[in-house]
Design an enzyme around this catalytic site. Structure first.
Site, PDB file in Angstrom:
ATOM      1  N   TRP A  10       0.822  -1.222   0.000  1.00 42.59           N
ATOM      2  CA  TRP A  10       0.000   0.000   0.000  1.00 42.59           C
ATOM      3  C   TRP A  10       0.852   1.266   0.000  1.00 42.59           C
ATOM      4  CZ3 TRP A  10      -4.549  -0.673   4.064  1.00 42.59           C
ATOM      5  CH2 TRP A  10      -5.304  -1.806   3.718  1.00 42.59           C
ATOM      6  N   LYS A  11       2.133   1.111   0.272  1.00 40.32           N
ATOM      7  CA  LYS A  11       3.046   2.264   0.407  1.00 40.32           C
ATOM      8  C   LYS A  11       2.473   3.263   1.422  1.00 40.32           C
ATOM      9  CE  LYS A  11       4.561   1.390  -4.239  1.00 40.32           C
ATOM     10  NZ  LYS A  11       5.205   1.854  -5.441  1.00 40.32           N
ATOM     11  N   HIS A  97      12.931  -2.337  -0.957  1.00 43.83           N
ATOM     12  CA  HIS A  97      12.132  -1.798  -2.065  1.00 43.83           C
ATOM     13  C   HIS A  97      12.926  -0.680  -2.745  1.00 43.83           C
ATOM     14  CE1 HIS A  97       8.941   0.256  -4.228  1.00 43.83           C
ATOM     15  NE2 HIS A  97       8.264  -0.879  -4.141  1.00 43.83           N
ATOM     16  N   GLU A 169      11.624  -6.331  -9.363  1.00 46.54           N
ATOM     17  CA  GLU A 169      10.853  -5.145  -9.711  1.00 46.54           C
ATOM     18  C   GLU A 169      11.722  -4.192 -10.527  1.00 46.54           C
ATOM     19  OE1 GLU A 169       7.454  -4.527  -6.822  1.00 46.54           O
ATOM     20  OE2 GLU A 169       9.172  -3.617  -5.861  1.00 46.54           O
ATOM     21  N   GLY A 236       1.707  -2.662  -6.336  1.00 46.23           N
ATOM     22  CA  GLY A 236       1.629  -1.347  -5.697  1.00 46.23           C
ATOM     23  C   GLY A 236       0.260  -0.734  -5.935  1.00 46.23           C
ATOM     24  N   GLY A 237       0.169   0.136  -6.938  1.00 51.02           N
ATOM     25  CA  GLY A 237      -1.054   0.908  -7.205  1.00 51.02           C
ATOM     26  C   GLY A 237      -2.323   0.063  -7.228  1.00 51.02           C
TER      27      GLY A 237
HETATM   28  C1  PEP Z   1       5.818  -1.575  -6.105  1.00 58.66           C
HETATM   29  O1  PEP Z   1       6.093  -0.453  -5.730  1.00 58.66           O
HETATM   30  O2  PEP Z   1       6.215  -2.560  -5.461  1.00 58.66           O
HETATM   31  C2  PEP Z   1       5.010  -1.718  -7.315  1.00 58.66           C
HETATM   32  C3  PEP Z   1       5.071  -2.829  -7.964  1.00 58.66           C
HETATM   33  O3  PEP Z   1       4.259  -0.616  -7.677  1.00 58.66           O
HETATM   34  P1  PEP Z   1       3.244  -0.540  -8.917  1.00 58.66           P
HETATM   35  O4  PEP Z   1       2.471  -1.806  -8.973  1.00 58.66           O
HETATM   36  O5  PEP Z   1       2.392   0.655  -8.619  1.00 58.66           O
HETATM   37  O6  PEP Z   1       4.091  -0.339 -10.149  1.00 58.66           O
END
Ligand code: PEP
Length: 252
Positions: A10-11, A97, A169, A236-237
């Site tokens: 969720w950050k 991260h 990532e 993430g999002g």
């Molecule tokens: C993340 O920050 O781990 C990520 C994968 O973000 P997003 O899915 O928003 O690209």
């Protein structure tokens, strides 16, 4: 066989009321969804960890933190220790991260120290790695990821390593809407698995879950997860919307 995992990061989003609404919507969606063998992990900000563990009660999803201190305890204002996370019965914690590496100077040595703290407290680390755009353009992505994995994790014994989840990532794909192609993801995941096999043997490598992260959405998760070495996603999002998060988790 290794686990399929979908973890939501969720950050630094949501106030308490919004967090409550999101987790309750995730629960509602899960009531009507068959996740099969996919393990779902929710990683909210620290203040909402217990809210999430109370909702889930270990049966719908696991709960993870987004960060942990590299120190055991004491005068480290603002830090949260692995033993504190253990005391509220957390199962997982994200480490390394790219946002922490970029904005808070998290090095591979710090990642290694945090991983040690987590393992000493029986919490499974979800360790992130991945190259920035310039590194990919210079075809250095394999060297970069190899260094992150080697320096951050290869001090562990095979037994300790078997508790680790890896998230690849590519930084250029995080929050940008640009996803790695399924081939790019598969190529890197297979490379990471080969590094693990070289260090710890084939059996440990075959048991390690390697997640993909970077603009993973319901519309592209199926293609990404169809690859033999992609064992799920760090989201993430899309983890901020219950429908999207649960849809991704059913994409295997
Ligand atoms: C993340 O920050 O781990 C990520 C994968 O973000 P997003 O899915 O928003 O690209």
């Amino acid at each position: 066989m290794r686990k399929h995992i979908v973890a939501g990061n969720w950050k630094m989003n949501k106030n308490f009321e919004e967090a409550d609404e999101l987790v309750s919507n995730i629960m509602d969606k899960l009531e009507e969804t068959d996740l099969k063998d996919t393990l779902l992990i929710v990683c909210p900000p620290f203040p909402y960890l217990e809210l999430c563990t109370d909702y889930s009660n270990d049966s719908y999803f696991m709960v993870g933190a987004q960060n942990v201190s590299d120190k055991e305890s004491g005068a480290y204002t603002g830090e949260v220790s692995a033993s504190m996370l253990k005391s509220i019965e957390l199962d997982y914690c994200i480490v390394g991260h790219s946002e922490r590496r970029a904005y808070y100077g998290e090095t591979d040595a710090l990642v290694a120290a945090k991983v040690n703290q987590l393992l000493a407290n029986e919490i499974k680390p979800i360790v992130c790695c991945g190259e920035v755009l310039e590194e990919r353009e210079a075809n250095k992505q394999f060297d970069v990821v190899k260094k992150q994995i080697t320096d951050g994790l290869f001090h562990l014994t095979a037994e300790q390593f078997s508790e680790v989840v890896i998230a690849y990532e590519p930084v250029w794909a995080i929050g940008t809407g640009k996803t790695a192609t399924p081939d790019q993801a598969q190529e890197m995941h297979a490379f990471i698995r080969s590094l693990i096999a070289e260090k710890y043997g084939k059996e440990v490598a075959e048991e390690t879950s390697i997640l993909y992260g970077g603009s993973c959405k319901p519309g592209n998760a199926k293609e990404l997860f169809a690859n033999p070495d992609v064992d799920g996603g760090l989201i993430g999002g899309a983890s901020l919307k219950a429908d999207d998060f649960v849809a991704i988790a059913t994409s295997f």
